[in-house]
Design a protein around this motif. Structure first.
Motif, PDB file in Angstrom:
ATOM      1  N   SER A 126       0.841  -1.196   0.000  1.00 33.21           N
ATOM      2  CA  SER A 126       0.000   0.000   0.000  1.00 33.21           C
ATOM      3  C   SER A 126       0.872   1.240   0.000  1.00 33.21           C
ATOM      4  O   SER A 126       1.971   1.240   0.549  1.00 33.21           O
ATOM      5  CB  SER A 126      -0.895   0.033   1.242  1.00 33.21           C
ATOM      6  OG  SER A 126      -1.782  -1.040   1.254  1.00 33.21           O
ATOM      7  N   LEU A 145       0.326   5.854  -0.274  1.00 35.62           N
ATOM      8  CA  LEU A 145      -0.612   6.973  -0.280  1.00 35.62           C
ATOM      9  C   LEU A 145      -0.342   7.900  -1.451  1.00 35.62           C
ATOM     10  O   LEU A 145       0.812   8.094  -1.849  1.00 35.62           O
ATOM     11  CB  LEU A 145      -0.488   7.770   1.020  1.00 35.62           C
ATOM     12  CG  LEU A 145      -0.789   7.016   2.313  1.00 35.62           C
ATOM     13  CD1 LEU A 145      -0.505   7.916   3.514  1.00 35.62           C
ATOM     14  CD2 LEU A 145      -2.227   6.532   2.340  1.00 35.62           C
ATOM     15  N   SER A 156      -8.184   7.544   2.632  1.00 37.06           N
ATOM     16  CA  SER A 156      -7.447   7.381   3.881  1.00 37.06           C
ATOM     17  C   SER A 156      -7.874   8.453   4.877  1.00 37.06           C
ATOM     18  O   SER A 156      -8.201   8.172   6.010  1.00 37.06           O
ATOM     19  CB  SER A 156      -5.954   7.464   3.596  1.00 37.06           C
ATOM     20  OG  SER A 156      -5.207   7.357   4.769  1.00 37.06           O
ATOM     21  N   ASP A 157      -7.837   9.694   4.431  1.00 35.64           N
ATOM     22  CA  ASP A 157      -8.304  10.841   5.213  1.00 35.64           C
ATOM     23  C   ASP A 157      -8.581  11.967   4.226  1.00 35.64           C
ATOM     24  O   ASP A 157      -8.612  11.736   3.012  1.00 35.64           O
ATOM     25  CB  ASP A 157      -7.312  11.230   6.310  1.00 35.64           C
ATOM     26  CG  ASP A 157      -5.932  11.590   5.793  1.00 35.64           C
ATOM     27  OD1 ASP A 157      -5.813  12.055   4.638  1.00 35.64           O
ATOM     28  OD2 ASP A 157      -4.956  11.417   6.533  1.00 35.64           O
ATOM     29  N   TYR A 204      -5.364  12.254   1.764  1.00 37.42           N
ATOM     30  CA  TYR A 204      -4.762  11.147   1.020  1.00 37.42           C
ATOM     31  C   TYR A 204      -5.748  10.038   0.695  1.00 37.42           C
ATOM     32  O   TYR A 204      -6.711   9.817   1.423  1.00 37.42           O
ATOM     33  CB  TYR A 204      -3.606  10.523   1.830  1.00 37.42           C
ATOM     34  CG  TYR A 204      -2.453  11.466   2.011  1.00 37.42           C
ATOM     35  CD1 TYR A 204      -1.503  11.631   1.010  1.00 37.42           C
ATOM     36  CD2 TYR A 204      -2.312  12.204   3.181  1.00 37.42           C
ATOM     37  CE1 TYR A 204      -0.442  12.506   1.171  1.00 37.42           C
ATOM     38  CE2 TYR A 204      -1.248  13.090   3.350  1.00 37.42           C
ATOM     39  CZ  TYR A 204      -0.330  13.234   2.341  1.00 37.42           C
ATOM     40  OH  TYR A 204       0.711  14.093   2.495  1.00 37.42           O
ATOM     41  N   GLU A 230      -5.507   5.797  -0.248  1.00 37.71           N
ATOM     42  CA  GLU A 230      -4.600   4.657  -0.118  1.00 37.71           C
ATOM     43  C   GLU A 230      -4.800   3.725  -1.299  1.00 37.71           C
ATOM     44  O   GLU A 230      -5.922   3.324  -1.600  1.00 37.71           O
ATOM     45  CB  GLU A 230      -4.864   3.914   1.190  1.00 37.71           C
ATOM     46  CG  GLU A 230      -3.931   2.748   1.392  1.00 37.71           C
ATOM     47  CD  GLU A 230      -4.168   2.045   2.720  1.00 37.71           C
ATOM     48  OE1 GLU A 230      -3.193   1.529   3.270  1.00 37.71           O
ATOM     49  OE2 GLU A 230      -5.326   2.024   3.191  1.00 37.71           O
ATOM     50  N   THR A 250      -3.990   0.089  -2.534  1.00 34.95           N
ATOM     51  CA  THR A 250      -3.573  -1.230  -2.054  1.00 34.95           C
ATOM     52  C   THR A 250      -3.517  -2.168  -3.249  1.00 34.95           C
ATOM     53  O   THR A 250      -4.488  -2.280  -4.006  1.00 34.95           O
ATOM     54  CB  THR A 250      -4.547  -1.773  -0.995  1.00 34.95           C
ATOM     55  OG1 THR A 250      -4.623  -0.842   0.084  1.00 34.95           O
ATOM     56  CG2 THR A 250      -4.089  -3.131  -0.468  1.00 34.95           C
TER      57      THR A 250
END
Length: 133
Positions: free
Chosen positions: A46, A48, A76-77, A80, A82, A84
C-alpha cells in the motif's frame, strides 16, 4: 506490471512492460545462478497519494473496472487516498525488510490501469519534490 522496490528509507515504483511471470522467472534464475536465496510469497503493498492529485477520481473509476482482488483505492483521510495492490513479495528471505513487490493488475498487455497508477505516483513525487524545495 508494476514493481515496487523497498529499501530501508523509502520505496520506488516502476512500470515494466513485462509479464509478471516472465519477470519473476528471470529473477529466480538470476538468484540461482549467483547462489542467492530468493523467497517469493503472496503479499499486499500500500502507498498513499494526495487526494487532490489530478486523476485520482479517474483512478477510482478505473479500479472499479479492474480486478478488485488486485487493486483497491480507498479514502485514507481528507488529504490522502490509499492504493492497495495484491501481488508477490520477493526477498532474500531474511527479516530485514528489503525486497521487491510485483503485481500485474490486468492480463492485458500494457495495462492502462498499471500505467495510470505509475503516472499518478510520478506526479505525486514531482509535487512532493517541488513542495520540499
Amino acid at each position: 506490471m508494476l514493481k515496487l522496490t523497498y529499501t530501508e528509507s523509502s520505496f520506488y515504483l516502476e512500470y515494466l512492460a513485462l509479464s509478471l511471470e516472465e519477470w519473476v522467472k528471470t529473477r529466480v534464475i538470476l538468484a540461482l545462478r549467483v547462489g542467492q536465496s530468493v523467497c517469493v510469497e503472496p503479499s499486499t503493498a500500500s502507498f498513499l497519494l494526495p487526494a487532490d492529485l489530478p486523476g485520482i477520481e479517474a483512478l477510482k473509476a478505473e479500479a472499479r473496472f479492474a480486478d478488485r482482488e488486485i487493486i483497491d483505492v480507498s479514502t485514507s483521510d481528507a488529504e490522502y487516498v490509499e492504493i492497495t495492490l495484491r501481488g508477490y513479495w520477493l526477498s532474500d528471505g531474511y527479516e530485514d525488510g528489503d525486497g521487491v513487490f510485483v503485481t500485474m493488475i490486468s492480463d492485458a498487455p500494457n495495462s492502462r490501469t498499471e500505467l495510470f497508477v505509475y503516472k499518478l505516483w510520478q506526479a505525486a513525487q514531482t509535487c512532493a519534490s517541488v513542495m520540499s524545495e
